[in-house]
Design an enzyme around this catalytic site. Sequence first.
Site, PDB file in Angstrom:
ATOM      1  N   SER A 281     -29.889  22.670  13.402  1.00  0.00           N
ATOM      2  CA  SER A 281     -30.451  22.462  11.564  1.00  0.00           C
ATOM      3  C   SER A 281     -30.980  22.687  11.379  1.00  0.00           C
ATOM      4  CB  SER A 281     -29.335  21.925  11.597  1.00  0.00           C
ATOM      5  OG  SER A 281     -28.682  22.429   9.437  1.00  0.00           O
ATOM      6  N   HIS A 422     -20.672  23.835  12.393  1.00  0.00           N
ATOM      7  CA  HIS A 422     -21.962  23.632  12.122  1.00  0.00           C
ATOM      8  C   HIS A 422     -22.581  22.088  12.668  1.00  0.00           C
ATOM      9  CE1 HIS A 422     -26.338  24.125  10.925  1.00  0.00           C
ATOM     10  NE2 HIS A 422     -26.137  22.905  10.262  1.00  0.00           N
TER      11      HIS A 422
HETATM   12  C1  GTR Z   1     -27.625  22.576   4.592  1.00  0.00           C
HETATM   13  C2  GTR Z   1     -28.749  23.115   4.086  1.00  0.00           C
HETATM   14  C3  GTR Z   1     -28.591  24.576   6.422  1.00  0.00           C
HETATM   15  C4  GTR Z   1     -29.472  23.446   7.473  1.00  0.00           C
HETATM   16  C5  GTR Z   1     -28.218  22.354   6.429  1.00  0.00           C
HETATM   17  C6  GTR Z   1     -28.446  21.083   7.709  1.00  0.00           C
HETATM   18  O1  GTR Z   1     -28.060  21.652   3.981  1.00  0.00           O
HETATM   19  O2  GTR Z   1     -28.304  24.621   3.658  1.00  0.00           O
HETATM   20  O3  GTR Z   1     -29.924  25.264   6.116  1.00  0.00           O
HETATM   21  O4  GTR Z   1     -30.244  23.180   7.147  1.00  0.00           O
HETATM   22  O5  GTR Z   1     -27.915  22.012   5.844  1.00  0.00           O
HETATM   23  O6  GTR Z   1     -29.465  21.020   8.477  1.00  0.00           O
HETATM   24  O7  GTR Z   1     -27.857  20.860   8.697  1.00  0.00           O
END
Ligand code: GTR
Length: 448
Positions: A281, A422
């Site tokens: 991420s 995610h």
């Molecule tokens: C989110 C962000 C992403 C990603 C994510 C993370 O809120 O919008 O770009 O980086 O966080 O790091 O879990």
Amino acid sequence: GSVYSHPRMNTKPMWFGISVVAVGLVLGMAARAAAGPPAGFNYDEAKVRPYVLPDPLTCLDGTKVKKSSTWAKKRRPEVLELFTTEVFGRPPEVRARPVFQVVETDQSALNGKATRKQIAIWLLGTNGGPRLDLLLYIPNHAGPRVPAFLGLNFGGNHAATTDPAVLITTNRVATKYATGATNRATGELRGMQASRWPIDLIVSNGYAVATACYGDLEVDSAEGWKTGIRGVLAGTQSGNPFKPDDWGAISAWAWGLSRAMDYLQTDPRINPRQVAVIGHSRLGKTALWAGARDQRFAVVISNNSGEGGAALARRNFGETTARINQNFPHWFCGNYKKYGGKEDALPVDAHLLIALCAPRPVYVASAQDDSWADPRGEFLALKGAEPVYRLYGVTGFPPDDMPPANTPVGDALGYHIRDGGHGITAYDWAQYLRFADRNLKGTSSRRQ
Ligand code: GTR
């Protein structure tokens, strides 16, 4: 109001704290999954506007790049400079060499499988200055020098594993990883993110694994710089001391990965030519930038890095440049703010971030339900880097069509899209291990 702040839990047994926090985390994740990705953004492939990517093989002065030497001497430096001034920002010159202090060693960690080391990296050379705490596991029954994975973690080293001997950081941590408003970690989160770090699996495959908390460099919040390495090097904790092309937090985190690499180069059990840099991420964005800048990293792995990482900014799908600058104003440099809603004016895009790693192998991984990160945009960026790899005679690219879920493709450039959301899972790690077996183990790494 963080779900992790339960000061009363200090009086309860540790399992109670862990279970309460775990339930909170699971509920939080379920809420996010049920709510889906943020509304008001495009998730419809039919609504992706046409775009033209900057040509990797055309220099700013119009010169066509036909040889790897032209890429290495002319085009690569200008692309690197564009990412530095327009996207991530430039780290200051630091003359001090880091000082390494091995704080703890145990040769019978993981039931005798590994040697655990905990190393204080005094970033500016002086005891008492900013410090990165590196946690390292080295397989005992493996060659004299082993390949390694290096990546930052979110919640502190003690959150990355259930190993009770891992020290709880005395550095500041982000509020959501802290107790109360103190920005200090306690044992409550021990093991909380252990599923992201399958240390036993990695070590059993003959690899060392090293991790440190990104908060050691800068706590991840708009004002985190004030107590982090950026504030220390700027010499102030107030106002805004940064020029539009000075480093943002991602650059600071990436710089820290290079300091951890400085240590790994000195460890007699690590093969410094076989270190893969990895991140998930926002830390996947960080791993890409670290790998792009620092060619000591032999392999670069981006897990669900999304916007500002592996995903093409020009594709209007999921998170946008405007939104990321608004929500995370500290991540990128001041100049990057210019490109909110004006992605076509960016002189670079994610395919060039990957190309900066050429000819070193890069793996990009997406997740099916992670539409916020634009999986197709991540795949297309990887494909867009191929012309630069071809200059080096590299072969083994993914096919032109995106593969179905759970079907890893590519050899020197690897890709998969996992089912689910995610995150970084054992499935993802299993692919990275196979990729490293092919591209890292037993080979001297590809270099320019
Ligand atoms: C989110 C962000 C992403 C990603 C994510 C993370 O809120 O919008 O770009 O980086 O966080 O790091 O879990």
